[in-house]
Design a protein around this motif. Structure first.
Motif, PDB file in Angstrom:
ATOM      1  N   LYS A 118      57.274-100.786  16.535  1.00  0.00           N
ATOM      2  CA  LYS A 118      55.814-100.685  16.597  1.00  0.00           C
ATOM      3  C   LYS A 118      55.391 -99.250  16.900  1.00  0.00           C
ATOM      4  CE  LYS A 118      52.443-103.918  18.523  1.00  0.00           C
ATOM      5  NZ  LYS A 118      52.525-105.016  17.574  1.00  0.00           N
ATOM      6  N   ILE A 119      54.309 -98.801  16.290  1.00  0.00           N
ATOM      7  CA  ILE A 119      53.756 -97.495  16.660  1.00  0.00           C
ATOM      8  C   ILE A 119      52.358 -97.701  17.225  1.00  0.00           C
ATOM      9  CG2 ILE A 119      53.107 -95.184  15.906  1.00  0.00           C
ATOM     10  CD1 ILE A 119      55.263 -95.339  13.776  1.00  0.00           C
ATOM     11  N   GLY A 120      51.404 -98.038  16.366  1.00  0.00           N
ATOM     12  CA  GLY A 120      50.054 -98.320  16.847  1.00  0.00           C
ATOM     13  C   GLY A 120      49.952 -99.786  17.230  1.00  0.00           C
ATOM     14  N   ASP A 121      48.840-100.182  17.853  1.00  0.00           N
ATOM     15  CA  ASP A 121      48.698-101.566  18.275  1.00  0.00           C
ATOM     16  C   ASP A 121      48.132-102.408  17.121  1.00  0.00           C
ATOM     17  OD1 ASP A 121      48.807-103.757  19.810  1.00  0.00           O
ATOM     18  OD2 ASP A 121      46.909-103.366  20.869  1.00  0.00           O
ATOM     19  N   TYR A 122      48.964-102.649  16.129  1.00  0.00           N
ATOM     20  CA  TYR A 122      48.545-103.468  14.994  1.00  0.00           C
ATOM     21  C   TYR A 122      49.564-104.568  14.796  1.00  0.00           C
ATOM     22  CZ  TYR A 122      45.615 -99.461  13.826  1.00  0.00           C
ATOM     23  OH  TYR A 122      44.685 -98.456  13.866  1.00  0.00           O
ATOM     24  N   PRO A 123      49.141-105.717  14.257  1.00  0.00           N
ATOM     25  CA  PRO A 123      50.132-106.726  13.900  1.00  0.00           C
ATOM     26  C   PRO A 123      51.086-106.158  12.864  1.00  0.00           C
ATOM     27  CG  PRO A 123      47.899-107.435  13.295  1.00  0.00           C
ATOM     28  CD  PRO A 123      47.766-106.109  13.954  1.00  0.00           C
ATOM     29  N   MET A 124      52.349-106.528  12.973  1.00  0.00           N
ATOM     30  CA  MET A 124      53.355-105.933  12.106  1.00  0.00           C
ATOM     31  C   MET A 124      53.165-106.322  10.642  1.00  0.00           C
ATOM     32  SD  MET A 124      55.321-104.345  14.254  1.00  0.00           S
ATOM     33  CE  MET A 124      56.950-104.384  14.958  1.00  0.00           C
ATOM     34  N   GLY A 125      53.217-105.340   9.772  1.00  0.00           N
ATOM     35  CA  GLY A 125      53.257-105.613   8.340  1.00  0.00           C
ATOM     36  C   GLY A 125      54.646-105.268   7.838  1.00  0.00           C
TER      37      GLY A 125
END
Lengths: 303, 416
Positions: free
Chosen positions: B289-296
């Motif tokens: 993970k880098i930013g706080d986004y759901p993984m794509g």
């Protein structure tokens, strides 16, 4: 006195004109269908925006306008010029080897065939061999450089060197080709003229320049023609050795045209055709020169 | 041509035939043109053709296998002149040219009628302009394949955040190795790195907006992606001279332990195994993970389509049903087949270490969405210009401004 009526039919009367025309007909027909027609078609397609499947939209000279500030096109054009200029080195190199091999010692035929060998093998193989030669870690070139204490180089991975690396690979078979042309030319050199030159005190470079080279003019002309054509057709080596990379720095016009029109990510038929037209115009300069000089020679021969 | 093979395969396939809807009345010839030319896929394709042939006594299946790379340009000719009934291709935007030129048949009715049970999850990848144009037959995960033994030796664990990834990488570099093998001669491998850096930095939705041309290449989002990527490049994380290698040339770096990890699709596993690495030396983790986004995730899907000029549409549709049925899916994606993920939700996943992890990741931790791959999600021309820029960035990161301006110019022309 009655006029002598020619009893022969029209065909018989004109057969001196008709016969050569009939002989020419198949050639002309094929030339029109397979050479002239595609040229016209390419030019026509280059005026359209077309993916090869759907309907074509007329864009006038839009594709050409786009070419003007397309950097990849500019790089390809420059690379083509580099190829043209450097590929010509094959001619003096071929001459040098031919002079060297033009002697009668035991086994000379073997040496000649060894020198001729690179021209016999396919360009694809030449490309593969040279790309192994240039490999950054395992390649022979870098092994040699390390042996002599130099830093290793990645010829095909460096955008500044890659094109030169490919041209060097291309020179290998092309030199062999020029060599064979000169070897046959040297067979036809008149020994009496050499004898005469020798009596007049010519030797070495002066002998070569004033006595031998003029007699090799036909060989030089053919070597020039095939080398120019070879330089402009340089496609397989690029495709094998770098695939146009790194980042498009080794493309030439023919490769760029292929990429834009026919490769996996291409299918811009109009744009590809526009590149083809530009390449054709460059070739046309040489074609006209070749035709003109052949025409001139033939006229000189007749008078 | 398949009758000889068919006889041997018939007995084996009979069991699976029983559970399928009976199409015994199919007749004529079914012509399939396939790009499954590598040895394992080829065997699978041949067994599919002979199996289907055996199920339908009155139907003759003709299979022609074309070299996978060559097919990418040959498909155009194949679909326009005397088209076969069924062809192979790829999902998502890659279908665009053929859908828009009306060369693929619209098979939305098959999805709507319930002829294709268990495909709801993958339907999206086959949807263009609101209609479905084919069926998938396999897909595979992307992610980081790494040398478990070297991680153990250095006392590292699978990272879940980018900071951990960078810290791990520093430890690996300190041990005299490189972190990542990559061969970017044919460019697409750099596309994989960009997909992940961008999906993690800006989220899946922003990545797809970029693919659709709705976001500028010179935007702050994209620049942030490249800034993160540059951290790794400046550390010396990637192997040297990668622009001279294709992706297979870079494998020995992992095998010899000179590089510890490889961001790749699951098709890399058989290569690493046959080079002598055991499952104890190899493992897999999801790109951190880098930013706080759901993984794509990238999970490219390979597909079958019916040509719009197909002569035996009925048989072609039956074939698509056959290929996507749970039984066939379990078999062809199993360890003896493609060794990839089945596309039917009712099929069972083989117990291969990497397949299980990939299936787990895609079903539980890919809420952001599933992308196809850089060169399938972006239009062909943008993909080609893009990947060239990405390779240049990996070699000369200082050229970034120039590269981004060039790509932005390309974007404005391509998506007009």
């Amino acid at each position: 006195m009655s006029l002598a009526v020619d009893e022969r039919s029209w065909l018989q009367r004109h057969r001196m004109t008709v016969t050569p025309l009939l002989f020419l007909l198949p050639g002309v027909l094929f030339f029109l269908v397979y050479v002239i027609n595609p040229i016209i078609q390419s030019f026509n397609i280059s005026l359209y925006e077309w993916d090869g499947l759907g309907t074509a939209t007329f864009v006038g000279f839009g594709n050409y306008e786009e070419l003007i500030d397309d950097r990849a096109f500019e790089i390809s054009l420059w690379n083509n010029l580099k190829w043209l200029a450097l590929y010509l080195l094959a001619i003096p190199a071929g001459l040098l080897i031919a002079l060297f091999l033009n002697q009668n010692i035991i086994g000379i035929r073997i040496y000649k065939s060894l020198f001729f060998f690179p021209f016999v093998i396919s360009q694809v193989v030449v490309g593969l061999v040279f790309s192994w030669f240039y490999l950054p870690r395992e390649g022979l070139l870098n092994a040699a450089l390390t042996l002599f204490g130099f830093d290793t180089i990645n010829v095909l991975g460096d955008p500044k060197m890659a094109t030169y690396g490919i041209i060097a690979a291309g020179l290998w078979p092309q030199t062999a080709y020029c060599m064979i042309l000169y070897l046959t030319g040297l067979n036809a050199v008149n020994p009496e003229q050499i004898e005469a030159g020798r009596l007049d005190g010519a030797k070495g470079v002066r002998m070569l320049w004033y006595v031998i080279l003029p007699q090799l003019r036909p060989a030089t002309f053919i070597a020039f023609v095939v080398t120019i054509i070879g330089a402009l057709r340089s496609f397989d080596l690029i495709s094998i050795m770098t695939n146009g990379g790194p980042f498009g720095s080794t493309r030439v016009l023919s490769f760029y045209m292929f990429e834009k029109a026919l490769s996996e990510y291409g299918f811009r038929m109009g744009y590809g055709s526009a590149i083809a037209v530009v390449l054709f115009l460059i070739m046309l300069v040489f074609i006209i020169y070749f035709l003109w000089s052949m025409y001139r020679d033939e006229r000189a021969a007749r008078h | 041509m398949f009758h000889k093979v068919a006889k041997t395969a018939a007995a084996f396939m009979l069991t699976s035939a029983l559970s399928l809807p009976a199409y015994a009345d199919l007749s004529g010839t079914l012509r399939i043109m396939s790009d499954m030319s590598n040895p394992a896929p080829r065997a699978i394709m041949e067994s599919l053709a002979s199996g289907f042939d055996a199920m339908h006594p009155n139907l003759k299946v003709e299979l022609e296998v074309v070299d996978r790379e060559a097919w990418k340009s040959q498909i155009r000719n194949a679909l326009t002149a005397n088209p076969p009934d069924v062809v192979n291709w790829y999902a998502a935007n890659r279908m665009g040219p053929y859908v828009n030129a009306g060369l693929f048949m619209d098979i939305s009715d098959m999805y709507a009628n319930g002829d294709l049970p268990g495909l709801d999850a993958v339907k999206g990848a086959l949807t263009l302009n609101g209609k479905q144009w084919g069926v998938p037959y396999t897909y595979y995960q992307w992610g980081i394949y790494y040398r478990e033994d070297i991680f153990k030796e250095l006392g590292l664990t699978e990272p879940t955040t980018f900071d951990q990834e960078v810290a791990n990488c520093q430890a690996i570099i300190n041990s005299g190795r490189k972190c990542y093998a990559i061969g970017s001669k044919f460019l697409w491998t750099a596309g994989g790195w960009f997909d992940y850096m961008n999906m993690r930095t800006n989220g899946f939705d922003s990545h797809m907006a970029l693919a659709r041309g709705e976001l500028s290449w010179t935007s702050d989002e994209v620049r942030a992606t490249f800034a993160n990527w540059r951290k790794l490049i400046d550390m010396g994380a990637f192997i040297d001279d990668h622009q001279s290698y294709n992706w297979q040339d870079a494998l020995p770096f992992v095998v010899k332990g000179e590089a510890t990890a490889y961001l790749m699709g699951n098709f890399v596993v058989p290569h690493l195994r046959s080079a002598g690495l055991t499952d104890a030396q190899l493992d897999f983790y999801q790109f951190p993970k880098i930013g706080d986004y759901p993984m794509g995730e990238d999970a490219p899907t390979d597909t079958f389509h019916i040509a719009s000029g197909a002569k035996n549409v009925e048989a072609a549709k039956a074939f698509l049903q056959y290929v996507t049925s749970p039984e066939v899916q379990t078999k062809i994606n199993g360890p003896d087949g493609l060794g990839q993920l089945p596309i039917n939700a009712n099929a069972s996943v083989s117990d291969d270490e990497f397949i299980v992890q990939g299936f787990d990741m895609l079903s539980k931790n890919a809420q952001g969405g599933v992308a196809q791959f850089f060169d399938r999600d972006f239009p062909a021309e943008m993909a080609s210009a893009g990947m060239e820029g990405l390779q240049e960035f990996m070699v000369f990161p200082d050229n970034l401004d120039d590269i981004l301006n060039r790509l932005e110019k390309a974007r404005q022309r391509i998506y007009k």
